[in-house]
Design an enzyme around this catalytic site. Structure first.
Site, PDB file in Angstrom:
ATOM      1  CB  SER A  63      81.406  60.687  31.852  1.00  0.00           C
ATOM      2  OG  SER A  63      81.087  60.140  33.007  1.00  0.00           O
ATOM      3  CE1 TYR A  77      85.291  63.523  34.708  1.00  0.00           C
ATOM      4  CE2 TYR A  77      83.388  62.579  35.635  1.00  0.00           C
ATOM      5  CZ  TYR A  77      84.537  62.699  34.721  1.00  0.00           C
ATOM      6  OH  TYR A  77      84.465  61.473  33.897  1.00  0.00           O
ATOM      7  CB  VAL A  91      85.072  52.310  33.019  1.00  0.00           C
ATOM      8  CG1 VAL A  91      86.111  51.259  32.335  1.00  0.00           C
ATOM      9  CG2 VAL A  91      83.871  52.507  32.093  1.00  0.00           C
ATOM     10  CD  GLU A 140      96.448  54.275  35.770  1.00  0.00           C
ATOM     11  OE1 GLU A 140      96.498  55.588  35.373  1.00  0.00           O
ATOM     12  OE2 GLU A 140      97.508  53.507  35.824  1.00  0.00           O
TER      13      GLU A 140
END
Length: 252
Positions: A140, A153, A186, A189
């Site tokens: 990411s 994260y 992106v 979900e």
């Protein structure tokens, strides 16, 4: 037997997009995911549309014992995996460190780091035995630069970045390629999961701009995998045109 791609987090988003693209390119697939109905549905779609073989593995990458059993009991021909796409990952919450939910921290660390390791430990051993393979790790922008309230994260995705570099060194003598694919925004979900089902809040993440789509990332993965044998794409950072950094975006 045709080439085989093993995809984790295969039931939606980038994983599902990769499944369709690799099936279209003639790969047989091992799809690993936690949602049985979606696994069944996508598997049948791929078999019917592309005439490929699909193995479905209902498993959570966080459960090392169950995961190991389900992978190691695959028939021997299915262990000749050519491409591993470590896509399973998530974010939970968006809180400053002093207000963080430790259950969320555990979920992110166990999925994004330990889960990736559990799968890779098994599949990389198969690749070493056959002296070939390609591992794709989905990182990411959060693994390249931190942002407010992203703390844990971001830390997990920095770990994925470091692991990708380490794997590339460790597996070099065995003819195994390692590629890190690092998306920016992106629309999958991802935000819905981060905000625990709050669709309104999730939608606001993408207000006023055109984010990347799952197919954009699948295309990038296929580009990396389809290079000649002497070429490896080590690292790719992919952003929507409206995004300059993790936090700087242009909204209309």
């Amino acid at each position: 037997m045709s080439k085989i791609a093993l995809i984790t987090g295969a039931t939606s988003g980038i994983g599902a997009a990769c499944a369709h693209l690799f099936a279209a390119e003639g790969y047989n697939l091992i799809l690993l995911g936690r949602r049985e109905q979606l696994l069944t549905t996508i598997g049948k779609q791929l078999e019917d549309k592309y005439a490929v073989e699909v193995k479905r593995i209902l498993a959570d990458v966080r459960d090392q014992e169950d995961l190991s059993y389900r992978l190691e009991t695959l028939p021997a021909p299915w262990k000749k995996v050519n491409v591993l796409i470590n896509n399973a990952g998530l974010s939970q919450g968006l809180d400053p460190i002093d207000k963080g939910n430790t259950d969320d921290w555990d979920t992110m660390i166990d999925t994004n780091v330990k889960g990736l390791l559990y799968v890779t430990r098994i599949v990389s051993a198969w690749m070493v035995a056959q002296k070939s393979g390609h591992i794709i790790n989905i990182g990411s922008i959060a693994g390249k630069e931190v942002y407010p309230n992203g703390n844990v994260y971001c830390a997990t995705k920095y770990a994925v970045d470091a692991l990708s570099k380490s794997m590339r060194i460790d597996l070099l003598p065995h003819g195994i390629k390692v590629t890190a694919i690092n998306p920016g925004m992106v629309e999958t979900e991802f935000s819905k999961v981060r905000f625990k089902g709050d669709e309104t809040r999730a939608k606001k993440v993408y207000d006023g701009l055109e984010p990347l789509a799952a197919n954009d990332i699948a295309d990038a993965i296929w580009f990396a995998v389809s290079r000649p044998a002497h070429v490896n794409i080590n690292d790719m950072l992919i952003m929507p045109a409206a995004q300059a950094t993790a936090t700087i975006v242009e909204r209309k």
